[in-house]
Design a protein around this motif. Structure first.
Motif, mmCIF file in Angstrom:
data_model
loop_
_atom_site.group_PDB
_atom_site.id
_atom_site.type_symbol
_atom_site.label_atom_id
_atom_site.label_comp_id
_atom_site.label_asym_id
_atom_site.label_seq_id
_atom_site.Cartn_x
_atom_site.Cartn_y
_atom_site.Cartn_z
ATOM 1 N N GLY A 196 0.816 -1.210 0.000
ATOM 2 C CA GLY A 196 0.000 0.000 0.000
ATOM 3 C C GLY A 196 0.847 1.256 0.000
ATOM 4 N N THR A 197 1.963 1.221 0.770
ATOM 5 C CA THR A 197 2.862 2.380 0.798
ATOM 6 C C THR A 197 3.507 2.615 -0.571
ATOM 7 O OG1 THR A 197 3.334 1.936 3.135
ATOM 8 C CG2 THR A 197 4.857 3.374 1.951
ATOM 9 N N ILE A 198 3.963 1.524 -1.209
ATOM 10 C CA ILE A 198 4.608 1.651 -2.523
ATOM 11 C C ILE A 198 3.620 2.196 -3.558
ATOM 12 C CG2 ILE A 198 5.612 0.337 -4.422
ATOM 13 C CD1 ILE A 198 7.531 0.749 -2.134
ATOM 14 N N GLU A 199 2.432 1.633 -3.546
ATOM 15 C CA GLU A 199 1.442 2.108 -4.506
ATOM 16 C C GLU A 199 1.041 3.552 -4.232
ATOM 17 O OE1 GLU A 199 -1.692 -0.737 -4.324
ATOM 18 O OE2 GLU A 199 -0.738 -2.084 -5.792
ATOM 19 N N GLY A 200 1.017 3.942 -2.940
ATOM 20 C CA GLY A 200 0.742 5.338 -2.622
ATOM 21 C C GLY A 200 1.818 6.260 -3.168
ATOM 22 N N ILE A 201 3.085 5.826 -3.070
ATOM 23 C CA ILE A 201 4.189 6.635 -3.617
ATOM 24 C C ILE A 201 4.036 6.787 -5.133
ATOM 25 C CG2 ILE A 201 6.675 6.678 -4.002
ATOM 26 C CD1 ILE A 201 6.995 5.313 -1.270
ATOM 27 N N LEU A 202 3.713 5.672 -5.811
ATOM 28 C CA LEU A 202 3.529 5.742 -7.263
ATOM 29 C C LEU A 202 2.374 6.667 -7.637
ATOM 30 C CD1 LEU A 202 4.100 2.065 -8.498
ATOM 31 C CD2 LEU A 202 5.477 4.087 -9.020
ATOM 32 N N LEU A 203 1.297 6.594 -6.870
ATOM 33 C CA LEU A 203 0.165 7.476 -7.142
ATOM 34 C C LEU A 203 0.546 8.944 -6.980
ATOM 35 C CD1 LEU A 203 -2.786 5.524 -5.471
ATOM 36 C CD2 LEU A 203 -2.409 5.889 -7.914
ATOM 37 N N LYS A 204 1.337 9.239 -5.951
ATOM 38 C CA LYS A 204 1.765 10.622 -5.748
ATOM 39 C C LYS A 204 2.684 11.087 -6.872
ATOM 40 C CE LYS A 204 1.267 10.668 -0.721
ATOM 41 N NZ LYS A 204 1.952 10.799 0.592
ATOM 42 N N ILE A 205 3.556 10.182 -7.316
ATOM 43 C CA ILE A 205 4.426 10.535 -8.448
ATOM 44 C C ILE A 205 3.597 10.819 -9.690
ATOM 45 C CG2 ILE A 205 6.181 9.634 -10.014
ATOM 46 C CD1 ILE A 205 7.349 8.096 -7.631
ATOM 47 N N GLU A 206 2.644 9.942 -9.949
ATOM 48 C CA GLU A 206 1.777 10.155 -11.119
ATOM 49 C C GLU A 206 0.953 11.428 -10.968
ATOM 50 O OE1 GLU A 206 1.176 5.370 -12.104
ATOM 51 O OE2 GLU A 206 -0.426 6.544 -11.157
#
Length: 498
Positions: free
Chosen positions: A314-324
């Motif tokens: 969940g943390t990794i996907e949250g980081i990717l979402l913020k980058i996007e």
């Protein structure tokens, strides 16, 4: 060679319209060495060459010539097409040479030797010189790149990527493994590209400046595949020179790979938990409490690991979402800036300023004021015209009234003529001529009217005398009798006149 693929090739050739001819001599030429017909019978030569060129391209796209789709295995070509009692075509050397001359087939070694697209063009010119001199490279080559199929595959991959890449900052980055998983089954319908096909495809896209990779793929060993980073350039990007893999791209690739590993670990843990649930159920049925307790303990540990992996995922996907999201915000700001500059440029090019707007509005107000004055003037004139029409109507009415008065003066009044009622007769008939003169309208001259009035005076005097005589007579005894409506009306008229 797969027997099923040979059957497919045989059925394909049987149904091919060029082979379903009644000319047996021409059909025999398709399986013979027709190279000597190039100068003696050019039409026959071109027909056979076109037939086999299309057959090689089509059968390769269907996956019937081996595992490679974009490449042709020259070593086993004759054996692959030996579908008629072991007889194989004898003219494949001629076919591959002619396709090499037209750049439809290129040896893999020559294809990989070019580092840029311009270098490839120069190499093509060099190939042309070699072809004139009679180069034998095509005859010794083991694998040949089928350029028409390669171009089709590259276009399909780019179209698919443009359609499905939502976030360019993350969706444009791949490893070789992820690229294969994403596009190996997309490039050519109903088939999957091999490792060799993928290398050829990536190399071609790099030459066309559609994609950039960190290292040249054909020089990499199998152990380095995961380290290969592929970045696809969007067709909307105009500045090709800045296409490069940055540290940000490397960081995003690491995050995506970590997410991929976490997904794999989560799936593995979930499978293990499912297996332990089955074991626990079996142990409980067989009343093996020790084994059931041990398996339950393993399950609890795996559930803790699963929880940790899901939290990390969940943390990794949250980081990717913020980058996007940040990239999207940056693109939006760029669009705002671009739109503002465009709008400003349009206003400047059209000369649209506050001064020009004020001047234009003043002109518009003046024009509207002029139009109002014109409308008022037209309204006033219209009222005067309507008033003049009213005066004319009054004059007409007054003239008609005067004419009626004059006619009334010149026409004598008609008076009803009454007769005394006697016992025998109620009325004395009036002379026909006199009645006619009284009933008819006067249309005679004035002198004639005077003579007629004198006659009427005399008749009136005679009637008065008759009334006087009647009054002197004794009153007659009247007996009741019925009378018609006309006689009653006449009696009422006489009594009224008296």
């Amino acid at each position: 060679m797969n027997i099923a693929k040979k059957v497919d090739i045989r059925d394909y050739l049987k149904k091919h319209p060029d082979l379903r001819v009644k000319d047996l001599d021409k059909e025999a030429w398709f399986w013979s060495d027709f190279s000597n017909q190039k100068h003696f019978n050019p039409k026959l030569f071109n027909d056979i060459l076109k037939f086999w060129s299309n057959v090689l391209i089509e059968t390769s796209k269907r996956g019937w010539l081996g595992e490679d789709i974009l490449c042709l295995d020259r070593e086993h070509l004759e054996e692959t097409f030996s579908v008629y009692n072991g007889v194989s075509p004898a003219g494949f050397n001629c076919v591959t040479q002619e396709m090499y001359h037209t750049s439809e087939l290129i040896p893999v070694e020559e294809f990989y030797s070019c580092k840029t697209w311009s270098g490839w063009i120069l190499q093509s010119l060099f190939w042309g010189l070699q072809k004139v001199a009679g180069s034998n490279n095509i005859l010794v080559a083991k694998k040949l790149v089928i350029m028409p199929t390669l171009k089709e595959a590259a276009e399909r991959v780019l179209q698919y990527h443009e359609k499905n890449a939502v976030h360019g900052i993350t969706d444009n980055l791949f490893t070789l493994t992820s690229f294969k998983a994403e596009y190996a089954a997309v490039a050519i319908p109903n088939v999957v590209l091999s490792e060799t096909d993928l290398k050829v495809l990536l190399c071609y896209l790099e030459f066309e400046l559609k994609m950039l990779v960190t290292e040249v793929l054909h020089e990499m060993s199998d152990e380095k595949k995961e380290e290969c980073i592929i970045k696809i350039r969007s067709r909307k990007e105009k500045n090709i020179s800045k296409l490069e893999i940055s540290e940000i791209d490397r960081g995003i690739i690491c995050i995506k790979e970590t997410r991929k590993k976490l997904h794999t670990q989560v799936e593995s843990v979930e499978e293990k938990i499912a297996d332990l649930n089955k074991k626990i159920s079996g142990y409980l049925i067989r009343k093996q409490k020790v084994q059931a307790k041990y398996s339950l303990k393993q399950k609890k540990n795996l559930e803790k690991i699963l929880l940790e992996r899901l939290s990390s995922l969940g943390t990794i996907e949250g980081i990717l979402l913020k980058i996007e999201g940040a990239a999207s915000d940056n693109e939006i700001i760029d669009i705002y800036s671009f739109g503002a500059g465009t709008l400003k440029g349009v206003l400047a090019s059209e000369g649209l300023t506050t001064e020009t707007v004020d001047a234009t509005m003043d002109k518009l107000q003046d024009a509207l004021a002029d139009q109002k004055e014109i409308e008022d003037a037209m309204q006033i004139n219209q009222t005067l015209i309507e008033t003049s029409f009213g005066i004319d109507e009054e004059l007409e009415e007054e003239l008609e009234a005067l004419l009626k008065e004059e006619n009334a003066i010149s026409t004598p009044e008609k008076r009803p003529v009454s007769q005394p009622v006697t016992e025998s007769t109620s009325f004395q008939p009036i002379k026909e001529s006199t009645a006619k003169k009284i009933d008819q309208p006067d249309k005679t001259p004035l002198s004639t009217l005077r003579s007629i009035s004198n006659v009427e005076d005399k008749e009136l005097e005679e009637l008065e005398k008759m009334f006087a005589e009647l009054e002197a007579l004794p009153a007659p005894i009247h007996t009741p009798r019925t009378s018609d409506s006309k006689s009653k009306q006449r009696e009422e008229t006489i009594l009224t006149s008296e």
